[in-house]
Design an enzyme around this catalytic site. Structure first.
Site, mmCIF file in Angstrom:
data_model
loop_
_atom_site.group_PDB
_atom_site.id
_atom_site.type_symbol
_atom_site.label_atom_id
_atom_site.label_comp_id
_atom_site.label_asym_id
_atom_site.label_seq_id
_atom_site.Cartn_x
_atom_site.Cartn_y
_atom_site.Cartn_z
ATOM 1 N N ASP A 73 -39.155 94.681 48.365
ATOM 2 C CA ASP A 73 -38.572 93.515 47.711
ATOM 3 C C ASP A 73 -38.729 92.251 48.556
ATOM 4 O O ASP A 73 -38.828 91.146 48.017
ATOM 5 C CB ASP A 73 -37.092 93.763 47.413
ATOM 6 N N GLN A 248 -34.912 84.746 54.413
ATOM 7 C CA GLN A 248 -36.249 84.454 54.932
ATOM 8 C C GLN A 248 -36.429 83.010 55.383
ATOM 9 O O GLN A 248 -37.285 82.728 56.216
ATOM 10 C CB GLN A 248 -37.299 84.795 53.861
#
Length: 293
Positions: A73, A248
């Site tokens: 993912d 991220q």
């Protein structure tokens, strides 16, 4: 007969030889069927393909009809923040752990992918969040998130103070380790581990999940997906905070800043095999009980 997808892109920086082999198998299989194949340029040092096939995500979004993301993912999240800006379908081959967003089995993807390429698929549009950091009335930084945007301390975990507004209406103040603001897609990720509810992907809703709040009355809250969430960071916070997008990308937040989080006008065009069943995925990934009779 005109093909639905003529130009197909392969995306995902592999972390193991198995993922790299999947990329190679896909490239050879698709080119053998006459498709034009583009490859994520981050694979340049690992995959033996012609140089003119290599390109970045922006070029892939502009030129390809379909993107196949190989990995977990996390790879899908990174691709989604870019590809959602383009009219491109996205599907995933699972080479990660849970794989809520990557449907295809890496050991037997050819049969399902063949049917997808022939038009046997279902399409879902998943919305993203936009996160903006405002300072003195100006936007200092911004990014998008498919799963969640999280306000949290910078380097050392500690209690932070902030106020939450929903469409300029004061909702509550909070002292906690942070706040998770998640999409339905992200409701099975960090939000779920923090005690948040699972939302069906088709819901137009956003969840707010407190992280270790100082009061027991603080509970997850679900709001309409068209609302704008504003976080006013207390000037009394003694150190810099962050807004993390999908774990991220990090946006620095200073005491006194405002964080605005709202639904992006862009959506990820996620496609699945025809037999896709969201609740079957939940049952398999989360270990729910099978049917009694």
């Amino acid at each position: 007969m005109k093909r639905i997808f003529q130009t197909i892109a392969l995306i995902g920086k592999p972390r193991n030889p198995d993922a790299l082999q999947t990329h190679k198998t896909l490239f050879d299989w698709l080119t053998g069927k006459g498709y034009d194949v583009l490859v994520d340029h981050r694979l340049a040092n690992d995959l033996d393909v012609p140089q003119d096939c290599l390109c970045d995500l922006l070029t892939i979004g502009d030129k390809a009809n379909l993107a196949i993301v190989v990995g977990g993912d996390g790879n899908m999240l990174g691709a989604a923040r870019v590809l959602s800006r383009f009219d491109i379908a996205v599907i995933g081959v699972n080479r990660g752990n849970l794989g809520f967003l990557t449907d295809l089995d890496p050991e037997s993807f050819k049969e399902e992918l063949t049917r997808v390429l022939e038009g046997e698929f279902v399409t879902e549009r998943r919305f993203l969040l936009e996160a903006e950091v405002h300072r003195h009335g100006q936007i200092k930084s911004r990014n998008a998130a498919l799963n969640e945007a999280v306000l949290h301390p910078d380097k050392i975990a500690h209690m932070i103070e902030f106020e939450v507004y929903i469409d300029d209406n004061f909702a509550f103040s909070q002292r906690s380790d942070g706040l998770i603001i998640a999409t339905p897609t992200g409701s099975t990720a960090y939000s779920l581990s923090g005690g948040g509810p699972i939302l069906s992907p088709s819901l137009n809703a956003i969840t707010l999940v407190p992280m270790f709040p100082h009061t027991l009355s603080s509970r997850p809250l679900v709001v309409d997906g068209d609302r704008c969430i504003k976080l006013l960071v207390s000037p009394n916070n003694g150190s810099t905070l962050e807004v993390s997008c999908d774990g991220q990308v990090s946006l620095p937040v200073s005491p006194g800043d405002e964080v605005h989080i709202y639904q992006s006008p862009e959506q990820l065009q996620l496609i699945h095999p025809k037999n896709y069943n969201y609740y079957g995925v939940l049952r398999a990934k989360l270990g729910w009980s099978s049917k009694l009779f």
